[in-house]
Write a protein that holds these residues in place. Structure first.
Motif, PDB file in Angstrom:
ATOM      1  N   ALA A 101      40.280  37.124  45.031  1.00 47.72           N
ATOM      2  CA  ALA A 101      39.731  37.772  43.940  1.00 47.72           C
ATOM      3  C   ALA A 101      40.798  38.004  42.665  1.00 47.72           C
ATOM      4  O   ALA A 101      40.064  37.690  41.461  1.00 47.72           O
ATOM      5  CB  ALA A 101      39.316  39.223  44.530  1.00 47.72           C
ATOM      6  N   LEU A 102      41.981  38.267  43.049  1.00 45.75           N
ATOM      7  CA  LEU A 102      42.825  38.438  41.961  1.00 45.75           C
ATOM      8  C   LEU A 102      42.987  37.095  41.212  1.00 45.75           C
ATOM      9  O   LEU A 102      43.309  36.722  39.844  1.00 45.75           O
ATOM     10  CB  LEU A 102      44.085  38.669  42.614  1.00 45.75           C
ATOM     11  N   HIS A 103      43.243  36.036  42.193  1.00 47.97           N
ATOM     12  CA  HIS A 103      43.411  34.686  41.306  1.00 47.97           C
ATOM     13  C   HIS A 103      42.093  34.365  40.422  1.00 47.97           C
ATOM     14  O   HIS A 103      42.363  33.749  39.561  1.00 47.97           O
ATOM     15  CB  HIS A 103      43.453  33.629  42.496  1.00 47.97           C
ATOM     16  N   LEU A 104      41.063  34.569  41.222  1.00 50.07           N
ATOM     17  CA  LEU A 104      39.737  34.444  40.436  1.00 50.07           C
ATOM     18  C   LEU A 104      39.708  35.142  39.018  1.00 50.07           C
ATOM     19  O   LEU A 104      39.042  34.661  38.154  1.00 50.07           O
ATOM     20  CB  LEU A 104      38.364  34.714  41.088  1.00 50.07           C
ATOM     21  N   ILE A 105      40.007  36.232  39.168  1.00 49.04           N
ATOM     22  CA  ILE A 105      39.938  37.345  38.131  1.00 49.04           C
ATOM     23  C   ILE A 105      41.116  36.865  36.942  1.00 49.04           C
ATOM     24  O   ILE A 105      40.743  36.776  35.783  1.00 49.04           O
ATOM     25  CB  ILE A 105      40.581  38.567  38.203  1.00 49.04           C
ATOM     26  N   LYS A 106      42.323  36.417  37.473  1.00 52.22           N
ATOM     27  CA  LYS A 106      43.221  35.877  36.460  1.00 52.22           C
ATOM     28  C   LYS A 106      42.785  34.414  35.843  1.00 52.22           C
ATOM     29  O   LYS A 106      43.222  34.316  34.604  1.00 52.22           O
ATOM     30  CB  LYS A 106      44.536  35.313  37.071  1.00 52.22           C
TER      31      LYS A 106
ATOM     32  N   LYS B 120      39.785  33.525  34.952  1.00 49.88           N
ATOM     33  CA  LYS B 120      38.294  33.925  34.795  1.00 49.88           C
ATOM     34  C   LYS B 120      37.489  32.662  34.173  1.00 49.88           C
ATOM     35  O   LYS B 120      36.555  32.460  34.487  1.00 49.88           O
ATOM     36  CB  LYS B 120      38.242  35.024  33.707  1.00 49.88           C
TER      37      LYS B 120
ATOM     38  N   LEU C 161      36.748  31.560  37.774  1.00 52.16           N
ATOM     39  CA  LEU C 161      35.535  32.240  38.168  1.00 52.16           C
ATOM     40  C   LEU C 161      34.107  32.192  37.499  1.00 52.16           C
ATOM     41  O   LEU C 161      33.289  32.124  38.052  1.00 52.16           O
ATOM     42  CB  LEU C 161      36.270  33.835  37.835  1.00 52.16           C
TER      43      LEU C 161
ATOM     44  N   VAL D 295      33.111  38.422  35.680  1.00 53.51           N
ATOM     45  CA  VAL D 295      33.337  37.657  34.255  1.00 53.51           C
ATOM     46  C   VAL D 295      33.013  38.477  33.283  1.00 53.51           C
ATOM     47  O   VAL D 295      33.774  38.471  32.349  1.00 53.51           O
ATOM     48  CB  VAL D 295      32.492  36.265  34.630  1.00 53.51           C
TER      49      VAL D 295
ATOM     50  N   TRP E 212      48.289  46.919  43.897  1.00 57.07           N
ATOM     51  CA  TRP E 212      47.121  46.985  45.201  1.00 57.07           C
ATOM     52  C   TRP E 212      47.935  47.272  46.406  1.00 57.07           C
ATOM     53  O   TRP E 212      47.462  48.278  47.271  1.00 57.07           O
ATOM     54  CB  TRP E 212      46.039  45.966  45.389  1.00 57.07           C
TER      55      TRP E 212
END
Lengths: 201, 201
Positions: free
Chosen positions: A32-37, A39, A43, B54, B95
């Protein structure tokens, strides 16, 4: 997370990612963190690809494969030999056989194996569809490419029964030593089968 | 897949899933298939959660955390002690500390560590923001919760330098034996540090 430290959207993303096979709760957080970074690069395209898949992916009414068209690309491909149907348990097996690029046939996806203890009988599998395809004519060989497990072999026997009387050849995958495999690491059953089916060198 | 066996949407989904940390090409195929099979229960909600992320996730302009509000929930939480700032390399560390639920402080996410060889100097990290927060006053302690790596410790030294003169206490995490850890499996550095910092029983 033990306390609320971020909006519910992020926690929901983590919870859903944790349900993806291959990801657990810890790797879901990392993902999730990787995807958010990433974006914009990852993502957003992934969200789009998933929404696309939700809209467009369907199960082929002929063979049980998944595709964005029905009948699927394999069922309508004129270069494929419609006289040979390869029966597999799952779409993942179909993909594996396609990666091997060893045949140019059509498929039939059963959607599992017979497993009375789990309540999976012939009616829970896509068996009637297979028999109907064979009854329609034009099929000369059925290759039973089910897993070499007890359930797979039980299913193979059941299918052979169902398909007898149509005059089609029913074959199954060979047992033997995997290419690149070391004898030392193989089980006795595989070695015995490989010996029994030995070929001239 | 070696040949085209499904619409480009499925292949694109697999390719993008393979970029998620924790998934490789093989597990991405498995994940894609699982998602497609659980279209309504998992794929559609996950696509929605990603689209939501997103749209809504942003980086906190105060501390560098990710959240759906800016400033983030931690920075605006009145129950948290604003006099203590815990400096971490990455949101994942924040986290992890929150899961430990061991403190009730605010955070500052650096976004990495000093690494001249990779072209990461002080300007590439969120260091100016930290100094500005301290200069604003009201902060009495900075806990440097950076990784116990060479880069982490280099960054800690640099930060200590930058923060001297503001009259804040700068502390770092204790070294020692991990709880539940077996001495036999620990490196000499950790054992030496644990011995040096031994406490009365």
């Amino acid at each position: 997370m033990s306390k609320r430290i971020a909006g519910p959207e992020i926690e929901r993303l983590i919870q859903l990612l944790a349900k993806v096979p291959g990801l657990g709760p810890r790797s879901a957080r990392r993902a999730a963190l990787h995807l958010i970074k990433k974006k914009e690069q990852l993502l957003a395209p992934l969200a789009g690809a998933m929404a696309d898949a939700v809209d467009k992916v369907r199960v082929c009414s002929t063979c049980g494969n998944v595709d964005t068209v029905d009948p699927c690309m394999i069922c309508t491909d004129p270069r494929r030999d419609g006289a040979t149907i390869v029966v597999v348990e799952d779409v993942s097996d179909l993909w594996a056989l396609e990666r091997a690029a060893a045949l140019n046939a059509r498929y039939h996806v059963l959607g599992g194996t017979l497993s009375p203890l789990d309540g999976i009988g012939p009616d829970q599998l896509n068996i009637k569809g297979l028999v109907a395809r064979v009854a329609e004519g034009g099929v000369s060989e059925i290759i039973l490419a089910v897993n070499a497990t007890v359930e797979g072999q039980t299913t193979a026997h059941y299918l052979t029964d169902q398909l007898s009387g149509f005059g089609v050849k029913v074959t199954r995958l060979a047992h033997g030593v995997p290419v690149g495999g070391e004898l030392d690491y193989l089980d006795e059953g595989t070695l015995a089968a490989a010996l029994k089916s030995r070929t001239a060198f």
